[in-house]
Structures are given as C-alpha cells and as structure tokens.
Design a protein around this motif. Structure first.
Motif, PDB file in Angstrom:
ATOM      1  N   ALA A   1     -32.729  41.971   7.699  1.00 28.89           N
ATOM      2  CA  ALA A   1     -31.144  42.366   8.400  1.00 28.89           C
ATOM      3  C   ALA A   1     -30.718  43.679   7.974  1.00 28.89           C
ATOM      4  O   ALA A   1     -30.459  44.752   8.947  1.00 28.89           O
ATOM      5  N   GLU A   2     -31.252  44.061   6.679  1.00 24.81           N
ATOM      6  CA  GLU A   2     -30.688  45.631   6.297  1.00 24.81           C
ATOM      7  C   GLU A   2     -31.927  46.560   6.977  1.00 24.81           C
ATOM      8  O   GLU A   2     -31.288  47.679   7.427  1.00 24.81           O
ATOM      9  N   GLU A   3     -33.163  46.085   6.960  1.00 24.66           N
ATOM     10  CA  GLU A   3     -33.981  47.097   7.593  1.00 24.66           C
ATOM     11  C   GLU A   3     -33.917  47.337   9.084  1.00 24.66           C
ATOM     12  O   GLU A   3     -33.617  48.599   9.590  1.00 24.66           O
ATOM     13  N   ILE A   4     -33.385  46.273   9.923  1.00 26.01           N
ATOM     14  CA  ILE A   4     -32.822  46.420  11.264  1.00 26.01           C
ATOM     15  C   ILE A   4     -31.686  47.310  11.060  1.00 26.01           C
ATOM     16  O   ILE A   4     -31.787  48.372  12.336  1.00 26.01           O
ATOM     17  N   GLU A   5     -30.500  47.091  10.392  1.00 31.45           N
ATOM     18  CA  GLU A   5     -29.426  48.109  10.507  1.00 31.45           C
ATOM     19  C   GLU A   5     -29.770  49.546  10.345  1.00 31.45           C
ATOM     20  O   GLU A   5     -29.374  50.366  10.758  1.00 31.45           O
ATOM     21  N   ALA A   6     -30.839  49.867   9.252  1.00 32.13           N
ATOM     22  CA  ALA A   6     -31.354  51.079   9.014  1.00 32.13           C
ATOM     23  C   ALA A   6     -31.824  51.608  10.407  1.00 32.13           C
ATOM     24  O   ALA A   6     -31.983  52.820  10.533  1.00 32.13           O
ATOM     25  N   MET A   7     -32.893  50.754  11.043  1.00 30.38           N
ATOM     26  CA  MET A   7     -33.426  51.333  12.328  1.00 30.38           C
ATOM     27  C   MET A   7     -32.573  51.558  13.275  1.00 30.38           C
ATOM     28  O   MET A   7     -32.736  52.582  14.068  1.00 30.38           O
ATOM     29  N   LYS A   8     -31.468  50.843  13.304  1.00 33.93           N
ATOM     30  CA  LYS A   8     -30.524  51.015  14.450  1.00 33.93           C
ATOM     31  C   LYS A   8     -29.815  52.438  14.201  1.00 33.93           C
ATOM     32  O   LYS A   8     -29.405  53.137  14.855  1.00 33.93           O
ATOM     33  N   ALA A   9     -29.296  52.332  12.707  1.00 32.35           N
ATOM     34  CA  ALA A   9     -28.698  53.811  12.417  1.00 32.35           C
ATOM     35  C   ALA A   9     -29.705  54.869  12.748  1.00 32.35           C
ATOM     36  O   ALA A   9     -28.982  56.066  13.261  1.00 32.35           O
ATOM     37  N   ARG A  10     -30.679  54.880  12.459  1.00 32.23           N
ATOM     38  CA  ARG A  10     -31.679  56.023  12.644  1.00 32.23           C
ATOM     39  C   ARG A  10     -31.890  56.337  14.149  1.00 32.23           C
ATOM     40  O   ARG A  10     -31.760  57.325  14.507  1.00 32.23           O
ATOM     41  N   ALA A  11     -31.901  55.025  15.010  1.00 33.36           N
ATOM     42  CA  ALA A  11     -32.075  55.365  16.551  1.00 33.36           C
ATOM     43  C   ALA A  11     -30.755  56.220  17.112  1.00 33.36           C
ATOM     44  O   ALA A  11     -30.908  56.978  17.894  1.00 33.36           O
ATOM     45  N   ARG A  12     -29.734  55.574  16.523  1.00 30.75           N
ATOM     46  CA  ARG A  12     -28.309  56.163  16.888  1.00 30.75           C
ATOM     47  C   ARG A  12     -28.221  57.421  16.631  1.00 30.75           C
ATOM     48  O   ARG A  12     -27.692  58.330  17.562  1.00 30.75           O
ATOM     49  N   ALA A  13     -28.861  57.953  15.423  1.00 30.92           N
ATOM     50  CA  ALA A  13     -28.659  59.479  15.103  1.00 30.92           C
ATOM     51  C   ALA A  13     -29.575  60.353  15.986  1.00 30.92           C
ATOM     52  O   ALA A  13     -29.451  61.229  16.263  1.00 30.92           O
ATOM     53  N   GLU A  14     -31.105  59.803  15.749  1.00 30.25           N
ATOM     54  CA  GLU A  14     -32.314  60.772  16.626  1.00 30.25           C
ATOM     55  C   GLU A  14     -32.458  60.666  17.926  1.00 30.25           C
ATOM     56  O   GLU A  14     -32.741  61.509  18.754  1.00 30.25           O
ATOM     57  N   LEU A  15     -32.063  59.627  18.431  1.00 25.99           N
ATOM     58  CA  LEU A  15     -32.332  59.326  20.147  1.00 25.99           C
ATOM     59  C   LEU A  15     -31.467  60.189  20.893  1.00 25.99           C
ATOM     60  O   LEU A  15     -31.727  60.870  21.688  1.00 25.99           O
ATOM     61  N   PRO A  16     -29.963  60.143  20.790  1.00 27.11           N
ATOM     62  CA  PRO A  16     -29.187  61.050  21.703  1.00 27.11           C
ATOM     63  C   PRO A  16     -29.700  62.398  21.796  1.00 27.11           C
ATOM     64  O   PRO A  16     -29.419  62.945  22.924  1.00 27.11           O
ATOM     65  N   PRO A  17     -29.938  63.210  20.599  1.00 25.24           N
ATOM     66  CA  PRO A  17     -30.283  64.627  20.982  1.00 25.24           C
ATOM     67  C   PRO A  17     -31.608  64.570  21.834  1.00 25.24           C
ATOM     68  O   PRO A  17     -31.822  65.568  22.637  1.00 25.24           O
ATOM     69  N   LYS A  18     -32.530  63.751  21.603  1.00 23.92           N
ATOM     70  CA  LYS A  18     -33.652  63.832  22.577  1.00 23.92           C
ATOM     71  C   LYS A  18     -33.457  63.440  23.872  1.00 23.92           C
ATOM     72  O   LYS A  18     -33.844  64.136  24.955  1.00 23.92           O
ATOM     73  N   VAL A  19     -32.426  62.419  24.246  1.00 25.90           N
ATOM     74  CA  VAL A  19     -32.011  62.419  25.526  1.00 25.90           C
ATOM     75  C   VAL A  19     -31.306  63.398  26.107  1.00 25.90           C
ATOM     76  O   VAL A  19     -31.492  63.702  27.231  1.00 25.90           O
ATOM     77  N   ALA A  20     -30.513  64.086  25.434  1.00 29.65           N
ATOM     78  CA  ALA A  20     -29.834  65.221  25.785  1.00 29.65           C
ATOM     79  C   ALA A  20     -30.640  66.327  26.255  1.00 29.65           C
ATOM     80  O   ALA A  20     -30.586  66.872  27.357  1.00 29.65           O
ATOM     81  N   PHE A  21     -31.636  66.706  25.198  1.00 31.75           N
ATOM     82  CA  PHE A  21     -32.520  67.772  25.540  1.00 31.75           C
ATOM     83  C   PHE A  21     -33.363  67.441  26.989  1.00 31.75           C
ATOM     84  O   PHE A  21     -33.517  68.262  27.639  1.00 31.75           O
ATOM     85  N   TRP A  22     -33.760  66.288  26.918  1.00 31.37           N
ATOM     86  CA  TRP A  22     -34.917  65.941  28.148  1.00 31.37           C
ATOM     87  C   TRP A  22     -33.871  65.758  29.471  1.00 31.37           C
ATOM     88  O   TRP A  22     -34.316  66.149  30.335  1.00 31.37           O
ATOM     89  N   SER A  23     -32.801  65.340  29.332  1.00 31.22           N
ATOM     90  CA  SER A  23     -31.678  65.007  30.333  1.00 31.22           C
ATOM     91  C   SER A  23     -31.633  66.545  31.152  1.00 31.22           C
ATOM     92  O   SER A  23     -31.604  66.624  32.411  1.00 31.22           O
TER      93      SER A  23
END
Length: 171
Positions: free
Chosen positions: A68-90
């Motif tokens: 559960a801790e590893e999943i939460e860490a992946m979620k936090a990382r995704a929430r931090a790293e994906l929005p800038p990528k989405v914004a750049f490509w959008s």
C-alpha cells in the motif's frame, strides 16, 4: 495448434487474446463461419505461440504485488510528474484536457474519456521516461481522435515519430 476458447458477440472483427492464466481466447462476430475463424487462428499461430510463451514466463515468476505504501508513493510521484508533461504536450498540440486523474488501474496505463478527461495509472511510473511521454501524447491524441484509426496514428506520429519504438518499452 493451441486449443482456444471462442466467444461470439455483436462485434464486426476477429480478435485474439492471451489471458493472464495462459488461455487463448478468440472473439468473433455472431455469424462468422467456423472455417473463417479457424483460418484466422492458423494465420496467427506464430503470434499465439510467441505471446503464450511470454505469458507463461510471466506466470512462472510473478513479481510480488506492491505494498500500500509503494502504491501511494507511485500515486504521489504520478501526481507530481504527469501534470507538467500533460501541460507541455497540451500546449504543443493545441489540445486542452478537461480533467486529470491518477488511478491504480493494472490493465491500462492511460485513458481519455468522451469528455476529454485524462486518467493515468500510477503503475505508469514504473516505465521509462520515453514510454511515459508516449502514454501522455497518446491520450492527448484521443481528444482529437476518439478511436485508433489511421488519423489517430497519423496524429501520434506527427508528434512522436518514434512512437512504435517507445511502445515496446511499455511491455
């Protein structure tokens, strides 16, 4: 030839699937002849053998499920790293998603709703950077093209000409 399970439904095309438990499933239109289905399976024999072997290897040594801790860490990382990528490509593609969400989906890395909201699996964070970028651009392409037709792939290739090489990194 490998035995297969036949599932008929209201579809127009034939499809092959190798399940997680190493079964071969053929999906076919309701009224398609057994002869045509059999010929399709025979034409794809090499593909079936190759993917069955890959699935058997996965099944023989499955990785331990994340905690559960590893999943939460992946979620936090995704929430931090994906929005800038989405914004750049959008911005680059001139497309505007209506929403952004991170889930724990195991079967698909991303999706785009009919209302243009993007959804990404936290497990995408286990993939190489080039593959993550492919999934982001792929889902953004769905804002303009809702299916996987020729226009969709032309749009994808316009922004990521090496998308096919990147796709191999997802496996």
């Amino acid at each position: 030839m490998e035995p297969y399970e036949l599932i008929r439904s209201r579809r127009k095309t034939l499809a092959l699937e190798i399940t997680g438990d190493c079964r071969v499933v053929v999906r076919a239109p309701m009224r398609m002849s057994e002869k045509r289905i059999q010929a399709f399976v025979e034409r794809h024999e090499d593909w079936i053998i190759q993917h069955l072997e890959r699935q058997r290897q996965k099944a023989a040594a499955p990785p331990p499920p994340p905690t559960a801790e590893e999943i939460e860490a992946m979620k936090a990382r995704a929430r931090a790293e994906l929005p800038p990528k989405v914004a750049f490509w959008s911005d680059k593609m001139g497309l505007i998603p209506t929403g952004f969400k991170v889930t724990t989906a195991k079967k698909r890395y991303g999706s785009c709703s009919g209302k243009n909201s993007l959804c990404f699996s936290c497990f995408l964070m286990n993939c190489p950077e080039e593959a993550v970028e492919l999934v982001v651009v792929h889902e953004l392409c769905h804002i303009r093209e809702k299916n996987h037709g020729p226009r969709f792939y032309a749009l994808l290739a316009q922004y990521l000409p090496d998308w096919q090489e990147r796709k191999k990194l997802l496996r």
